[in-house]
Motif scaffolding. Structure first.
Motif, PDB file in Angstrom:
ATOM      1  N   TRP A  60     -12.848   7.997  -5.623  1.00  0.00           N
ATOM      2  CA  TRP A  60     -12.067   6.772  -5.724  1.00  0.00           C
ATOM      3  C   TRP A  60     -12.183   6.195  -7.119  1.00  0.00           C
ATOM      4  O   TRP A  60     -13.045   6.581  -7.897  1.00  0.00           O
ATOM      5  N   LEU A 105      -4.679   6.894  -1.065  1.00  0.00           N
ATOM      6  CA  LEU A 105      -4.305   5.493  -0.857  1.00  0.00           C
ATOM      7  C   LEU A 105      -4.245   4.768  -2.193  1.00  0.00           C
ATOM      8  O   LEU A 105      -5.204   4.807  -2.966  1.00  0.00           O
ATOM      9  N   MET A 128       0.846  -1.190   0.000  1.00  0.00           N
ATOM     10  CA  MET A 128       0.000   0.000   0.000  1.00  0.00           C
ATOM     11  C   MET A 128       0.883   1.242   0.000  1.00  0.00           C
ATOM     12  O   MET A 128       1.872   1.311   0.724  1.00  0.00           O
ATOM     13  N   LYS A 167      -3.764   0.985  -3.302  1.00  0.00           N
ATOM     14  CA  LYS A 167      -3.694  -0.359  -2.741  1.00  0.00           C
ATOM     15  C   LYS A 167      -3.148  -1.366  -3.755  1.00  0.00           C
ATOM     16  O   LYS A 167      -3.138  -1.119  -4.959  1.00  0.00           O
ATOM     17  N   SER A 175      -6.656  -0.269  -6.664  1.00  0.00           N
ATOM     18  CA  SER A 175      -7.606   0.804  -6.385  1.00  0.00           C
ATOM     19  C   SER A 175      -6.883   2.052  -5.884  1.00  0.00           C
ATOM     20  O   SER A 175      -5.816   1.977  -5.289  1.00  0.00           O
ATOM     21  N   ASP A 226      -4.438  -3.965  -4.819  1.00  0.00           N
ATOM     22  CA  ASP A 226      -5.428  -4.462  -5.777  1.00  0.00           C
ATOM     23  C   ASP A 226      -5.627  -3.514  -6.956  1.00  0.00           C
ATOM     24  O   ASP A 226      -6.412  -3.787  -7.861  1.00  0.00           O
ATOM     25  N   ASP A 280      -4.228 -10.467   3.890  1.00  0.00           N
ATOM     26  CA  ASP A 280      -5.018 -10.288   5.104  1.00  0.00           C
ATOM     27  C   ASP A 280      -5.768 -11.572   5.439  1.00  0.00           C
ATOM     28  O   ASP A 280      -6.293 -12.241   4.543  1.00  0.00           O
ATOM     29  N   SER A 339       5.527   3.696   1.132  1.00  0.00           N
ATOM     30  CA  SER A 339       4.929   2.440   0.674  1.00  0.00           C
ATOM     31  C   SER A 339       5.148   1.374   1.732  1.00  0.00           C
ATOM     32  O   SER A 339       6.197   1.330   2.393  1.00  0.00           O
TER      33      SER A 339
END
Length: 223
Positions: free
Chosen positions: A49, A28, A1, A30, A34, A32, A95, A89
């Motif tokens: 976003w 942010l 991230m 991420k 996003s 993934d 998770d 970073s």
């Protein structure tokens, strides 16, 4: 991230246009793919976003940094940074996911055993169906044979609908499953969550915990 704190303005160009004037904000990025822009309020909700997958192109425009974030639909989020206050970073790794409380986990187990609660002819494919962003509580089929992803909550709120929306986006990319429709099931569903679910074509079901357990309601009834 990646975490970036910057004095920035943000412009969105897509199905509509939106503008955030110059102010300090948290950005942010991420793993993934996003990108979300946050203020120092509004709890977890971003000001704007771009959902994954998307690409981020960084360029310099004099003393300013210019980010162009674009998704596969061609929508763009343009972030103009006048001053970068922080840029770091961090590798968070995989998770382990949300650990459900006892009631929520039991609701999932009970509903999987009693799929007829959702309608005659409904059947179970699998509990905790795995996806790249976490397991879907229940994957089943309705009476027409259509694949259905079911997200179960004790209390149904907007974030649960958002979670199910992300699952549906992934599942509908699988030609062996598509088309996949969604059902948001909870003991209590907030009105705002119902509106959002309806807008996204997701069905809502209110679950009676005691009825699923086979316990009769002991309240006096007129009929």
């Amino acid at each position: 991230m990646r975490l970036v704190i910057a004095r920035c303005s943000v412009d969105y160009a897509g199905r509509l246009t939106a503008h955030l004037p110059l102010a300090p904000r948290l950005i942010l990025v991420k793993a993934d793919g996003s990108v979300s822009v946050h203020a120092d309020d509004r709890a977890y909700k971003p000001l704007n976003w771009m959902s994954p997958p998307c690409t981020v192109k960084e360029a310099e425009d004099g003393t300013r940094s210019l980010w162009t974030v674009q998704n596969k639909a061609g929508e763009k989020l343009i972030i103009t940074m006048e001053e970068v206050l922080h840029d770091s970073s961090h590798e968070l790794g995989t998770d382990p996911g949300l650990i459900k409380d006892g009631v929520e986990a039991h609701l999932q187990e009970l509903l999987a055993d009693r799929m007829e609660t959702l309608g005659e002819g409904w059947s179970l494919i699998r509990r905790e169906y795995p996806t790249a962003i976490g397991p879907v509580d229940i994957l089943g089929r309705d009476e027409a044979g259509t694949t259905v992803a079911i997200e179960i909550k004790r209390r149904g709120e907007i974030d649960g609908v958002e979670q199910l929306t992300r699952y549906l986006d992934l599942l509908n990319r699988d030609p062996h499953l598509a088309p996949v429709k969604g059902v948001f099931a909870a003991q209590e569903i907030k009105p705002q969550a119902r509106v959002l679910a309806s807008d996204r074509g997701i069905g809502c079901v209110t679950l009676d915990y005691d009825a699923l357990r086979g316990i009769e309601d002991d309240k006096l009834r007129l009929f």
